[in-house]
Design a protein around this motif. Structure first.
Motif, PDB file in Angstrom:
ATOM      1  N   GLY A 168       0.892  -0.951  -0.044  1.00 16.40           N
ATOM      2  CA  GLY A 168      -0.129   0.055  -0.031  1.00 16.40           C
ATOM      3  C   GLY A 168       0.690   1.273  -0.191  1.00 16.40           C
ATOM      4  O   GLY A 168       1.979   1.496   0.362  1.00 16.40           O
ATOM      5  N   LEU A 169      -0.040   1.856  -0.253  1.00 14.09           N
ATOM      6  CA  LEU A 169       0.922   3.396  -0.550  1.00 14.09           C
ATOM      7  C   LEU A 169       1.156   3.549   1.295  1.00 14.09           C
ATOM      8  O   LEU A 169       1.988   4.812   1.045  1.00 14.09           O
ATOM      9  CB  LEU A 169      -0.213   5.110  -1.341  1.00 14.09           C
ATOM     10  CG  LEU A 169       0.140   4.692  -2.783  1.00 14.09           C
ATOM     11  CD1 LEU A 169      -0.693   6.030  -3.179  1.00 14.09           C
ATOM     12  CD2 LEU A 169       1.294   4.814  -3.224  1.00 14.09           C
ATOM     13  N   PRO A 170       0.932   3.920   1.656  1.00 12.22           N
ATOM     14  CA  PRO A 170       0.936   4.613   3.128  1.00 12.22           C
ATOM     15  C   PRO A 170       2.023   3.729   3.652  1.00 12.22           C
ATOM     16  O   PRO A 170       3.051   4.489   4.219  1.00 12.22           O
ATOM     17  CB  PRO A 170      -0.023   4.197   4.343  1.00 12.22           C
ATOM     18  CG  PRO A 170      -1.461   4.505   2.796  1.00 12.22           C
ATOM     19  CD  PRO A 170      -0.559   3.559   1.934  1.00 12.22           C
ATOM     20  N   ALA A 209       0.692  -2.976  -8.802  1.00 12.32           N
ATOM     21  CA  ALA A 209       0.292  -2.500  -7.937  1.00 12.32           C
ATOM     22  C   ALA A 209      -0.069  -0.351  -7.124  1.00 12.32           C
ATOM     23  O   ALA A 209      -0.818  -0.107  -7.024  1.00 12.32           O
ATOM     24  CB  ALA A 209       0.078  -3.592  -6.573  1.00 12.32           C
ATOM     25  N   LEU A 210       1.167  -0.188  -7.407  1.00 12.08           N
ATOM     26  CA  LEU A 210       1.914   1.135  -7.882  1.00 12.08           C
ATOM     27  C   LEU A 210       0.693   2.099  -8.506  1.00 12.08           C
ATOM     28  O   LEU A 210       0.030   3.274  -8.754  1.00 12.08           O
ATOM     29  CB  LEU A 210       3.540   1.231  -7.945  1.00 12.08           C
ATOM     30  CG  LEU A 210       3.538   2.940  -8.053  1.00 12.08           C
ATOM     31  CD1 LEU A 210       3.107   3.497  -6.319  1.00 12.08           C
ATOM     32  CD2 LEU A 210       5.724   2.733  -8.134  1.00 12.08           C
ATOM     33  N   ALA A 211       0.583   1.051  -9.393  1.00 14.18           N
ATOM     34  CA  ALA A 211      -0.081   2.320 -11.104  1.00 14.18           C
ATOM     35  C   ALA A 211      -1.644   2.396 -10.664  1.00 14.18           C
ATOM     36  O   ALA A 211      -1.940   2.853 -10.836  1.00 14.18           O
ATOM     37  CB  ALA A 211       0.073   1.646 -12.593  1.00 14.18           C
ATOM     38  N   GLY A 212      -1.854   1.408  -9.803  1.00  9.57           N
ATOM     39  CA  GLY A 212      -3.558   1.035  -9.446  1.00  9.57           C
ATOM     40  C   GLY A 212      -3.892   2.164  -8.361  1.00  9.57           C
ATOM     41  O   GLY A 212      -4.621   2.896  -7.781  1.00  9.57           O
ATOM     42  N   ALA A 213      -2.405   1.960  -6.868  1.00  9.68           N
ATOM     43  CA  ALA A 213      -2.761   2.891  -6.745  1.00  9.68           C
ATOM     44  C   ALA A 213      -2.607   4.115  -6.334  1.00  9.68           C
ATOM     45  O   ALA A 213      -3.544   4.965  -5.874  1.00  9.68           O
ATOM     46  CB  ALA A 213      -1.734   2.801  -4.817  1.00  9.68           C
ATOM     47  N   LEU A 214      -1.872   4.923  -7.446  1.00 11.86           N
ATOM     48  CA  LEU A 214      -2.135   6.178  -7.640  1.00 11.86           C
ATOM     49  C   LEU A 214      -2.487   6.881  -8.691  1.00 11.86           C
ATOM     50  O   LEU A 214      -3.540   8.125  -8.570  1.00 11.86           O
ATOM     51  CB  LEU A 214      -1.258   6.452  -8.276  1.00 11.86           C
ATOM     52  CG  LEU A 214       1.074   6.732  -8.333  1.00 11.86           C
ATOM     53  CD1 LEU A 214       1.901   6.376  -8.637  1.00 11.86           C
ATOM     54  CD2 LEU A 214       1.054   7.548  -7.163  1.00 11.86           C
ATOM     55  N   SER A 215      -3.488   5.527  -9.322  1.00 16.40           N
ATOM     56  CA  SER A 215      -5.024   6.551  -9.994  1.00 16.40           C
ATOM     57  C   SER A 215      -5.925   6.210  -9.546  1.00 16.40           C
ATOM     58  O   SER A 215      -6.848   6.630  -9.559  1.00 16.40           O
ATOM     59  CB  SER A 215      -4.377   4.692 -11.023  1.00 16.40           C
ATOM     60  OG  SER A 215      -6.271   5.183 -11.891  1.00 16.40           O
TER      61      SER A 215
END
Length: 221
Positions: A168-170, A209-215
């Motif tokens: 996750g981003l956090p 996963a990073l791309a999805g979280a940023l989107s």
């Protein structure tokens, strides 16, 4: 007869990383003559050896050292600077980084301890053929050139090296203390460029996963 130091100063090469090939072009003559000039400059403290065949001029003859990224490129010409060194350079992480970290196309990690600079570390990664320099640019620093990863490429190289699983981003922002605004500046085109780079599924999944979280974050905003 001019000393090697005099020739280098006249040519304006006092701020460069220097090698035996450049010396051969500058002074000509036989190998024995060139080696003699280099050895005299070393013994006089006018020239400093970074490693065998690679040198910089003494601080007595220049105002600043060549940039560490340029030195890294000279130590291992096929490499590019990445990982924490690039993230710190671009302001993506707040901490100072005391080793210059690079990616090598070889199979073994390499370390060099260089007086006046500290440690240079080169790591191999499992990268797809033909994509070694995707997201890597040739940049000029203090008049000399080197290969430098983009911040996103540096982050993904770090995830690949450390075999990170997406949490996750956090977790990414808190654990690495990444600048959130810088991370959110990553574009879809940046993501697409790096999708074919990594051989291991774990690294590709991390990027997805990073791309999805940023989107999702952009949609929520």
């Amino acid at each position: 007869m001019q000393t090697l130091t005099q020739v280098l100063l006249e040519q304006g090469w006092d701020k460069r990383v220097l090698d035996d090939t450049q010396f051969a072009r500058l002074v000509g003559g036989t190998d024995a003559r060139r080696y003699g000039l280099v050895n005299r400059a070393l013994q006089a403290g006018e020239l400093l050896r970074l490693k065998r065949g690679l040198y910089v001029m003494s601080p007595r003859f220049r105002q600043s050292l060549p940039h560490p990224f340029v030195v890294a490129q000279a130590l291992l010409p096929a490499s590019y600077v990445s990982f924490e060194a690039v993230l710190a350079h671009h302001g993506w992480i707040p901490e100072a980084v005391y080793a210059t970290t690079s990616v090598t196309p070889g199979r073994k990690s390499i370390r060099h301890d260089v007086p006046g600079y500290g440690q240079f570390v080169f790591h191999p990664l499992a990268l797809a053929s033909g994509y070694f320099l995707s997201g890597v640019q040739r940049v000029e620093l203090a008049g000399q050139h080197c290969l430098l990863a983009s911040p996103l490429r540096a982050l993904l190289d770090l995830a690949c090296l450390r075999k990170w699983e997406w949490q996750g981003l956090p977790a990414l922002l808190d654990g690495l203390r990444l600048d959130e605004d810088e991370l959110c500046s990553v574009t879809h085109a940046d993501i697409v460029q790096l999708q074919p780079v990594y051989k291991h599924q774990r690294a590709r999944d991390y990027l997805d996963a990073l791309a999805g979280a940023l989107s999702s974050g952009r949609e929520a905003a």
